[in-house]
Design an enzyme around this catalytic site. Structure first.
Site, mmCIF file in Angstrom:
data_model
loop_
_atom_site.group_PDB
_atom_site.id
_atom_site.type_symbol
_atom_site.label_atom_id
_atom_site.label_comp_id
_atom_site.label_asym_id
_atom_site.label_seq_id
_atom_site.Cartn_x
_atom_site.Cartn_y
_atom_site.Cartn_z
ATOM 1 N N HIS A 154 0.852 -1.206 0.000
ATOM 2 C CA HIS A 154 0.000 0.000 0.000
ATOM 3 C C HIS A 154 0.880 1.245 0.000
ATOM 4 O O HIS A 154 2.089 1.155 0.227
ATOM 5 C CB HIS A 154 -0.919 0.030 1.233
ATOM 6 C CG HIS A 154 -0.180 0.110 2.550
ATOM 7 N ND1 HIS A 154 0.185 -1.008 3.274
ATOM 8 C CD2 HIS A 154 0.270 1.167 3.276
ATOM 9 C CE1 HIS A 154 0.813 -0.633 4.373
ATOM 10 N NE2 HIS A 154 0.893 0.688 4.402
ATOM 11 N N HIS A 200 -5.868 -2.100 4.297
ATOM 12 C CA HIS A 200 -5.844 -0.949 3.389
ATOM 13 C C HIS A 200 -4.962 -1.236 2.182
ATOM 14 O O HIS A 200 -4.007 -2.005 2.244
ATOM 15 C CB HIS A 200 -5.431 0.354 4.083
ATOM 16 C CG HIS A 200 -4.029 0.387 4.639
ATOM 17 N ND1 HIS A 200 -3.399 -0.681 5.198
ATOM 18 C CD2 HIS A 200 -3.139 1.404 4.723
ATOM 19 C CE1 HIS A 200 -2.200 -0.328 5.611
ATOM 20 N NE2 HIS A 200 -2.003 0.931 5.330
ATOM 21 N N TYR A 256 9.020 2.030 10.061
ATOM 22 C CA TYR A 256 9.144 3.090 9.054
ATOM 23 C C TYR A 256 10.616 3.486 8.983
ATOM 24 O O TYR A 256 11.260 3.674 10.019
ATOM 25 C CB TYR A 256 8.377 4.350 9.459
ATOM 26 C CG TYR A 256 6.879 4.345 9.353
ATOM 27 C CD1 TYR A 256 6.184 3.656 8.365
ATOM 28 C CD2 TYR A 256 6.136 5.107 10.243
ATOM 29 C CE1 TYR A 256 4.803 3.716 8.288
ATOM 30 C CE2 TYR A 256 4.743 5.171 10.176
ATOM 31 C CZ TYR A 256 4.088 4.474 9.194
ATOM 32 O OH TYR A 256 2.724 4.535 9.119
HETATM 33 C C1 M3P Z 1 0.098 2.394 8.528
HETATM 34 C C2 M3P Z 1 -0.139 1.010 8.175
HETATM 35 C C3 M3P Z 1 -1.527 5.872 11.535
HETATM 36 C C4 M3P Z 1 -1.156 4.569 11.103
HETATM 37 C C5 M3P Z 1 -0.616 4.266 9.946
HETATM 38 C C6 M3P Z 1 -0.589 2.927 9.548
HETATM 39 C C7 M3P Z 1 -1.698 6.963 10.572
HETATM 40 O O1 M3P Z 1 1.017 3.009 7.854
HETATM 41 O O2 M3P Z 1 0.485 0.523 7.275
HETATM 42 O O3 M3P Z 1 -0.989 0.381 8.809
HETATM 43 O O4 M3P Z 1 -1.746 6.098 12.684
HETATM 44 FE FE FE Z 2 1.578 1.819 6.089
#
Ligand code: M3P
Ligand code: FE
Length: 308
Positions: A154, A200, A256
């Site tokens: 994603h 997602h 990340y």
């Molecule tokens: C992701 C994911 C937030 C979480 C982000 C989640 C915006 O990037 O891949 O599930 O809290």
């Molecule tokens: Fe993500």
């Protein structure tokens, strides 16, 4: 679930500052497989368990960021139908000829109200995962390369008008909102949307500047693989942003980190099944930190401010 319409995230094209450095990074450190180079200087990659020619494309540029994200759709009639739906809604589309992207058919592209270039295509040549379709082995030797991602999963994109963007994805393109993060006024700070049974396939976070890229995410098989990826990141002095930890949103176990150009990527494992009858999850503004980093319950400043 029956899969029709938009099938999955198919490819993303990113800008990088130094092509040779990036080829080494994405090939040797992340562990993507190079599948081609074209006359425009673009380099194409795939993950070991992807069957299509390419899912990740880089080109050298002055500034990092995302050129576009592409979704594979079921067939050519579906592609034509998407074009008509977008046009009838009042959105301009452009057709990019077959072959402009290596081994890829005609693409239909539009600009989202959030300022992102999103495209669709029905055809991309299958190169397979090297295992064949008769009594295949469970994994290919390339799984041991770098962090060994299974597939491109994603993207998370930052920009304005995310409600209008989500409306287009849900009402015209067949996506469902699986999770929302709310802002303090009760509006939407983020939409997480699925076209499949994944939590997602694309997500948007509200941000004043249009067309910004937050991350492209790659699936790993297990939490142990996520920890192994963390070790590899440290061995190669990769800049890590957050993790290893777990998102509350989507439940993914995640890291990340940034590529050498400052484009963020994610390696993750897990998540739930999001069948079409699953009810939407909501995270009130005060739980945003927990949604992002469930154990630490911390709304990391970098998450909100660093995009390319
Ligand atoms: C992701 C994911 C937030 C979480 C982000 C989640 C915006 O990037 O891949 O599930 O809290
Ligand atoms: Fe993500």
């Amino acid at each position: 679930m029956a899969m029709t319409g938009v099938l999955r995230p198919g490819h993303v094209q990113l800008r990088v500052l130094d092509l040779d450095e990036s080829i080494k990074f994405y090939g040797d450190v992340l562990g993507l497989i190079e599948t081609g180079r074209d006359q425009h200087g673009r380099v194409y990659f795939k993950c070991w368990d992807e069957h299509d020619h390419s899912s990740f494309i880089i080109r050298e540029a002055e500034a990092p960021g995302m050129d576009y994200m592409g979704f594979r759709v079921l067939d050519v009639p579906t592609l034509n139908d998407i074009e008509k739906k977008l046009n009838d809604y009042g959105l301009e589309t452009t057709r990019i000829p077959a072959g402009e992207l290596l081994e890829t058919g005609e693409r239909v592209r539009f600009t989202t109200p959030s300022g992102h270039e999103i495209e669709f295509y029905a055809e991309k040549n299958k190169v397979g995962n090297g295992l064949g379709n008769v009594s295949p082995a469970p994994w290919a030797p390339e799984r041991e390369k770098g962090m060994g991602p299974v597939h491109l999963d994603h993207c998370l994109l930052y920009g304005p008008n995310i409600d209008e963007t989500a409306k287009i994805f849900t009402e015209l393109l067949g996506f469902r909102v699986t999770e929302n993060i709310l802002d303090p006024e009760g509006g939407n700070a983020a939409h997480f949307m699925s076209t499949s049974h994944k939590p997602h396939d694309i997500a948007f976070v509200n941000y004043p500047e249009p067309g910004k890229f937050h991350h492209a995410s790659f699936l790993l098989e297990t939490w142990e693989q996520v920890l192994r990826a963390a070790d590899i990141m440290s061995m190669h002095k990769v800049n890590v942003d957050i993790g290893p930890t777990r998102h509350g949103v989507t439940r993914g176990m995640t890291i990340y980190a940034w590529d050498p150009s400052g484009n963020r990527f994610e390696t993750f494992a897990g998540g739930y099944f999001a069948y079409p009858d699953k009810e939407k999850i909501v995270w009130p503004a005060e739980d945003f930190g927990q949604g992002l980093d469930y154990p630490q319950r911390k709304l990391h400043e970098s998450f909100l401010t660093i995009v390319t």
